[in-house]
Design a protein around this motif. Structure first.
Motif: not given
Lengths: 415, 415
Positions: A370-371, B407-415
């Motif tokens: 969704r980002f 490229i998006g690198i997260g640690q569980g991010q949600i919107r």
């Protein structure tokens, strides 16, 4: 010459003078536009009501078409926020002196005349006009007939804002809504520099087929999330549910969960409960169906071939269980629309392989698809999300409303 | 599924693995290719002779089709020089951490599969394959039938070079030359990422009309040089003659001289002599005709409307006398193909107005339009000169054979 072509010609002419104006002066137009939207709220809502009333009470477009005091405020704020973005035109991309003394500079310049074909949402009228004026482009808008009254008053306000600062109203042209005129726009190679369709897959297909003008496709999003064997399952549930339910009607929402068979049963049992609370219909392949049937998931159906590669735009998704990551990547490669794809994994090597192998505008590791959005990416309002590879890929925002120009300054150099 | 679509599928698959290889390894393929061209010179010339012999002795394509020892040496050197250029893929365009902690990086990646449709010139086969291999792209080549034997042996050598370093030969696919297969290529949206037509206006028109795949037009060049009232006339003569005669068959050569009426007579008398020595045919408007008739210019004709906006590609040009610079700019705007335009002037304000107002890929002040070229601009070999505004404008060289990927690198991010 048709009156439409004559107007295209005036718009082209107006565009050539716009490129010479300062970004500061163009920003004053935006400030006035935001003010005019706020001052004329009652009148805009009245015109908008005429459009909304013309639709049946339960028509699915009603909500997309409807403007409210709150939505108009947001629209005015959006115009003001475009003013804060840097002017994408006039940037020096490279500068060098050739061995013969010719000084060669590559700069960014406005595209010229941008054509946008869109459907019901009237916020597009204001967003697109604001982005084009900010970046020194003229714009031809072809909105949907069901937003006719709303678009007419919005463009009237845009014209007032332009006139107030001495700009030609030809810079923003709202075309008549007859369907035949779409062809006039798509074939106007001498007057329109780029066409951007915003809307249904059918619209995009028509533009792809008929347009002689270069096009940026802002296409459908068939988005997958792959839950790998190494995934933190609580995180995976969180990401997958968010990607599906936070706004199912948009292109970056989840359509298919791909899940590794070694953790599939456990993951599906965990995800079933939140999905059920949002009444998400699940089209499951055989393996997933078995598990979900065991927990008596109420909105369950066996997936057929066409449920993969399907953009649901609703509280629904499909599930595919795979034996290993290559199979996951193969499935995504076959069915993806190359918009946004994600992996949930605790294995860095595996995640990095996924990120570099999967071919999409945006790829995520441990985050929700969704980002993918101009605002989220810090680019400001967007014209759309490009799913093709030329010029702009992913959020197509202000920074891409320019082309390049090479300028050579010499003292008589010849070759 | 047709055998051609099946091959497209293999090429698409091979492309996905190519993007993972190192630029250094891909460069070894180019080194081997240059060596193979040198080792097989006699054989290539023999195959080429078959193609050339099939054309009538006075066929205008003969020279474009002909390879010589010297031309093959230049081709091998060109392959080696592509090795020296920086890898356009894998560049980090932006990198930021969003407020929610998501790390967002925008990088360049290969386009994927590039389709090139071209006519006789067999050097295109090698140049395009070298540029695509260097940048990590697969390529589908559709050459002209009159270069069939030449292209076949050249692609055979490319395949040997690929195999030698463990790459799949599917990466470079030479299509059969049947005309019907062009449509197969133009509609292969699932397999081809971009199509680049190189050749006649008729080819480009067909591609523009039929292609469902995004296209980069490398179009015709209708190039003007405006000799302003303030011009150094000796410099103007030098520039105009060079732009016309140094290589009339190419797209950046001069087609129309636009000249200010206050110096028109003097300038035309000066330019007549060198133009005459190259037997340049001049299509003159009434004012220019009068002056050139007075000096008995031998290759003179009255211009008709269609002599403006005409790409001569020969020792011929048209001349238009104007009253002032706005008229000059208006003429150029009406007839230019937006490739390369020049002004000769001693007035900086006037020149800068011209440079910023005239809408073209390259604009020059006191220099020949002949400089618009990837090699001259220091970009290396080019795929063509783009005359449209999306993605690449002007020389379309190695640096533009890429797209972007977020490229998006997260640690569980949600919107």
């Amino acid at each position: 010459m048709s009156s439409i072509i004559a107007q295209f010609q005036r718009t082209r002419f107006a565009a050539s003078s716009l490129a010479m104006t300062s970004g500061e002066l163009r920003n004053r137009v935006l400030a006035s536009l935001a003010e005019l939207i706020r001052e004329n709220t009652a009148k805009i809502l009245q015109e908008n009501q005429e459009d909304v009333d013309a639709l049946a009470f339960d028509h699915p477009m009603r909500d997309r078409l409807l403007l409210t005091q709150e939505r108009l405020d947001a629209l005015a704020s959006s115009v003001l926020s475009v003013m804060q973005l840097p002017d994408p035109a006039g940037q020096v991309l490279s500068n060098k002196t050739l061995p013969n003394g010719l000084e060669l500079t590559k700069i960014t310049v406005p595209l010229g005349v941008v054509g946008v074909i869109f459907e019901s949402r009237p916020n597009v009228t204001i967003d697109v006009a604001a982005l084009c004026i900010r970046s020194g482009n003229a714009v031809v808008l072809r909105g949907g007939s069901d937003a006719f009254h709303t678009n007419t008053i919005l463009v009237h306000l845009i014209h007032l804002a332009l006139e107030k600062h001495g700009f030609s109203t030809d810079l923003v042209y709202l075309m008549p809504t007859d369907r035949a005129h779409v062809t006039t726009l798509l074939t106007a190679v001498n007057y329109i520099d780029v066409i951007i369709p915003r809307g249904s897959e059918a619209l995009i297909q028509r533009v792809r087929k008929e347009s002689l003008v270069p096009t940026i496709e802002t296409g459908a999003g068939v988005c997958h999330t792959y839950v790998a064997a190494s995934a933190d399952l609580a995180m995976a549930v969180n990401i997958v549910v968010n990607a599906k339910v936070s706004r199912p009607s948009v292109c970056n929402s989840l359509d298919t969960i791909v899940v590794h068979q070694s953790i599939a049963a456990e993951f599906l049992r965990l995800v079933a409960s939140p999905m059920q609370s949002y009444s998400v219909k699940i089209y499951a392949d055989d393996a997933a169906f078995e598990t979900l049937a065991q927990v008596s998931y109420p909105y369950l159906e066996k997936a057929v071939e066409s449920d993969f590669g399907r953009e649901f735009l609703d509280f629904a998704c499909s599930i595919k269980v795979v034996n290993d990551m290559p199979k996951a990547i193969e499935h995504i490669s076959n069915y993806s629309s190359r918009h946004s794809e994600a992996i949930v994994s605790s294995d860095e090597a595996e995640a990095k392989f996924f990120l570099s192998t999967v071919d999409a505008a945006a790829v995520y590791w441990n985050a929700s698809t969704r980002f993918t959005d101009g605002g989220e990416f810090g680019l400001g309002a967007e014209i759309g999300i490009s799913t093709q590879k030329l010029h702009a890929r992913g959020p197509f925002a202000l920074e891409k409303l320019v082309t390049e120009k090479w300028i050579g300054i010499g003292q008589g150099q010849i070759r």
